[in-house]
Motif scaffolding. Structure first.
Motif, short mmCIF file in Angstrom:
data_model
loop_
_atom_site.label_atom_id
_atom_site.label_comp_id
_atom_site.label_asym_id
_atom_site.label_seq_id
_atom_site.Cartn_x
_atom_site.Cartn_y
_atom_site.Cartn_z
N LYS A 187 0.90 -1.32 0.00
CA LYS A 187 -0.04 -0.12 -0.14
C LYS A 187 0.82 1.20 -0.06
CE LYS A 187 -3.77 2.33 2.78
NZ LYS A 187 -4.40 2.14 3.94
N LEU A 188 0.57 2.06 -0.93
CA LEU A 188 1.32 3.59 -0.86
C LEU A 188 0.15 4.57 -0.67
CD1 LEU A 188 3.16 3.19 -4.35
CD2 LEU A 188 4.48 3.38 -1.78
N VAL A 189 0.46 5.61 0.25
CA VAL A 189 -0.30 6.71 0.59
C VAL A 189 0.36 7.89 -0.01
CG1 VAL A 189 -1.59 8.11 2.14
CG2 VAL A 189 -1.49 5.45 2.21
N LEU A 190 0.19 8.44 -0.89
CA LEU A 190 0.73 9.73 -1.40
C LEU A 190 0.50 10.94 -0.96
CD1 LEU A 190 1.25 8.25 -5.35
CD2 LEU A 190 2.76 7.96 -3.54
N LYS A 191 1.27 11.68 -0.20
CA LYS A 191 0.61 12.69 0.19
C LYS A 191 1.35 14.01 -0.35
CE LYS A 191 -0.66 10.91 4.64
NZ LYS A 191 -0.58 10.88 6.02
N ARG A 192 0.93 15.29 -0.10
CA ARG A 192 1.90 16.32 -0.60
C ARG A 192 3.37 16.44 -0.17
NH1 ARG A 192 -1.21 21.62 0.67
NH2 ARG A 192 -3.03 20.85 -0.22
N SER A 226 5.03 13.87 1.77
CA SER A 226 5.59 12.44 2.25
C SER A 226 4.84 11.34 1.44
CB SER A 226 5.37 12.34 3.95
OG SER A 226 4.02 12.15 4.22
N ILE A 227 5.33 10.00 1.70
CA ILE A 227 4.74 8.85 1.04
C ILE A 227 5.06 8.01 2.32
CG2 ILE A 227 5.19 7.07 -0.38
CD1 ILE A 227 6.40 8.97 -2.31
N LEU A 228 3.85 7.27 2.46
CA LEU A 228 3.53 6.05 3.44
C LEU A 228 3.42 4.77 2.81
CD1 LEU A 228 2.92 5.05 6.30
CD2 LEU A 228 0.71 5.51 5.78
N TYR A 229 4.45 4.01 3.08
CA TYR A 229 4.70 2.84 2.25
C TYR A 229 4.32 1.44 3.27
CZ TYR A 229 6.73 -1.52 0.08
OH TYR A 229 6.74 -2.54 -0.74
N GLU A 230 3.27 0.64 3.13
CA GLU A 230 2.96 -0.20 4.12
C GLU A 230 2.96 -1.58 3.39
OE1 GLU A 230 -0.41 0.73 6.84
OE2 GLU A 230 -0.80 2.01 5.33
N ASN A 231 3.45 -2.77 4.28
CA ASN A 231 3.34 -4.05 3.83
C ASN A 231 2.23 -4.64 4.69
OD1 ASN A 231 5.33 -4.49 1.56
ND2 ASN A 231 6.61 -4.24 3.16
N ILE A 232 1.12 -5.20 4.05
CA ILE A 232 -0.12 -5.73 4.73
C ILE A 232 -0.05 -7.17 4.39
CG2 ILE A 232 -2.29 -5.67 5.44
CD1 ILE A 232 -2.29 -2.77 4.06
N LYS A 233 -0.08 -8.09 5.55
CA LYS A 233 -0.07 -9.47 5.25
C LYS A 233 -1.44 -9.77 5.48
CE LYS A 233 1.20 -13.96 5.09
NZ LYS A 233 1.20 -14.39 4.06
N CYS A 234 -2.36 -9.35 6.30
CA CYS A 234 -3.76 -9.98 6.27
C CYS A 234 -4.48 -8.71 6.58
CB CYS A 234 -3.84 -10.69 7.55
SG CYS A 234 -5.35 -11.52 7.88
N ARG A 235 -5.86 -8.64 5.87
CA ARG A 235 -6.82 -7.52 6.00
C ARG A 235 -7.91 -8.41 6.02
NH1 ARG A 235 -7.27 -3.20 1.59
NH2 ARG A 235 -5.45 -2.29 2.93
N LYS A 236 -8.88 -8.44 6.98
CA LYS A 236 -10.08 -9.07 7.08
C LYS A 236 -11.01 -8.37 8.16
CE LYS A 236 -8.79 -12.23 11.01
NZ LYS A 236 -8.61 -13.49 11.28
N THR A 237 -12.27 -8.43 7.75
CA THR A 237 -13.34 -7.97 8.58
C THR A 237 -13.97 -8.94 9.58
OG1 THR A 237 -13.92 -6.33 6.87
CG2 THR A 237 -15.43 -6.56 8.46
N MET A 238 -14.14 -8.69 10.89
CA MET A 238 -14.89 -9.61 11.51
C MET A 238 -16.06 -9.10 12.16
SD MET A 238 -11.53 -10.65 14.11
CE MET A 238 -11.36 -8.87 14.88
N GLU A 239 -17.02 -9.89 12.00
CA GLU A 239 -18.33 -9.58 12.43
C GLU A 239 -19.01 -10.10 13.66
OE1 GLU A 239 -20.95 -10.38 9.08
OE2 GLU A 239 -19.90 -8.90 7.65
N ASN A 240 -18.43 -11.28 14.00
CA ASN A 240 -18.66 -11.87 15.14
C ASN A 240 -17.47 -11.72 16.06
OD1 ASN A 240 -21.52 -12.65 14.29
ND2 ASN A 240 -20.68 -14.47 13.15
N TYR A 241 -17.68 -11.09 17.11
CA TYR A 241 -16.42 -10.87 18.21
C TYR A 241 -17.09 -10.51 19.44
CZ TYR A 241 -17.00 -6.09 17.13
OH TYR A 241 -17.57 -4.65 16.94
N ARG A 242 -16.40 -10.62 20.60
CA ARG A 242 -16.65 -10.19 21.78
C ARG A 242 -16.21 -8.84 21.97
NH1 ARG A 242 -14.84 -14.15 26.17
NH2 ARG A 242 -13.31 -12.35 26.22
N LEU A 243 -17.07 -7.97 22.06
CA LEU A 243 -17.08 -6.43 22.18
C LEU A 243 -16.02 -6.10 23.28
CD1 LEU A 243 -17.71 -3.68 20.92
CD2 LEU A 243 -19.58 -3.56 22.42
N GLU A 244 -16.30 -6.70 24.45
CA GLU A 244 -15.09 -6.58 25.58
C GLU A 244 -13.87 -6.95 25.46
OE1 GLU A 244 -17.10 -10.38 26.37
OE2 GLU A 244 -17.95 -8.86 25.85
N ASP A 245 -13.41 -7.69 24.13
CA ASP A 245 -11.88 -7.82 24.08
C ASP A 245 -11.56 -6.53 23.08
OD1 ASP A 245 -12.09 -10.31 25.21
OD2 ASP A 245 -12.46 -11.19 23.10
#
Length: 100
Positions: free
Chosen positions: A60-65, A67-86
């Motif tokens: 992932k690259l975020v190009l700003k005026r 600076s540039i932010l460069y990220e390597n992301i191994k996992c991206r997922k959305t969780m729908e069933n989780y314990r809110l208190e955690d």
């Protein structure tokens, strides 16, 4: 310089802003609305690019005026069933997470 404005806003959003302001010990909903506007305009001033690799990583690259932010992301997922208190502020901080 600050300017006074008059506007209408959905009551539900205003109530959420008030609650968040109180939770974060801010002077009121205006502080939350100003922060939201700053984030909105900061996002407009950047361009985001992503590339998925066959290994499962996402680059992932975020190009700003200024600076540039460069990220390597191994996992991206959305969780729908989780314990809110955690995922409370206290439990996340105890696990080493830092709010940004």
């Amino acid at each position: 310089m600050r300017a006074k404005i008059t506007t209408t806003i959905e009551e539900v959003l205003l109530n959420k802003a008030k609650a968040l302001a109180e939770q974060e010990s801010l002077p009121g909903a205006n502080a939350i609305i100003e922060r939201a506007l700053e984030l909105y305009f900061a996002g407009i001033q950047s361009e985001v690019w992503e590339k998925s690799l066959s290994s499962g990583w996402i680059k992932k690259l975020v190009l700003k005026r200024d600076s540039i932010l460069y990220e390597n992301i191994k996992c991206r997922k959305t969780m729908e069933n989780y314990r809110l208190e955690d995922y409370t502020r206290e439990s996340l901080q105890a696990k080493g997470w830092k709010k940004v």
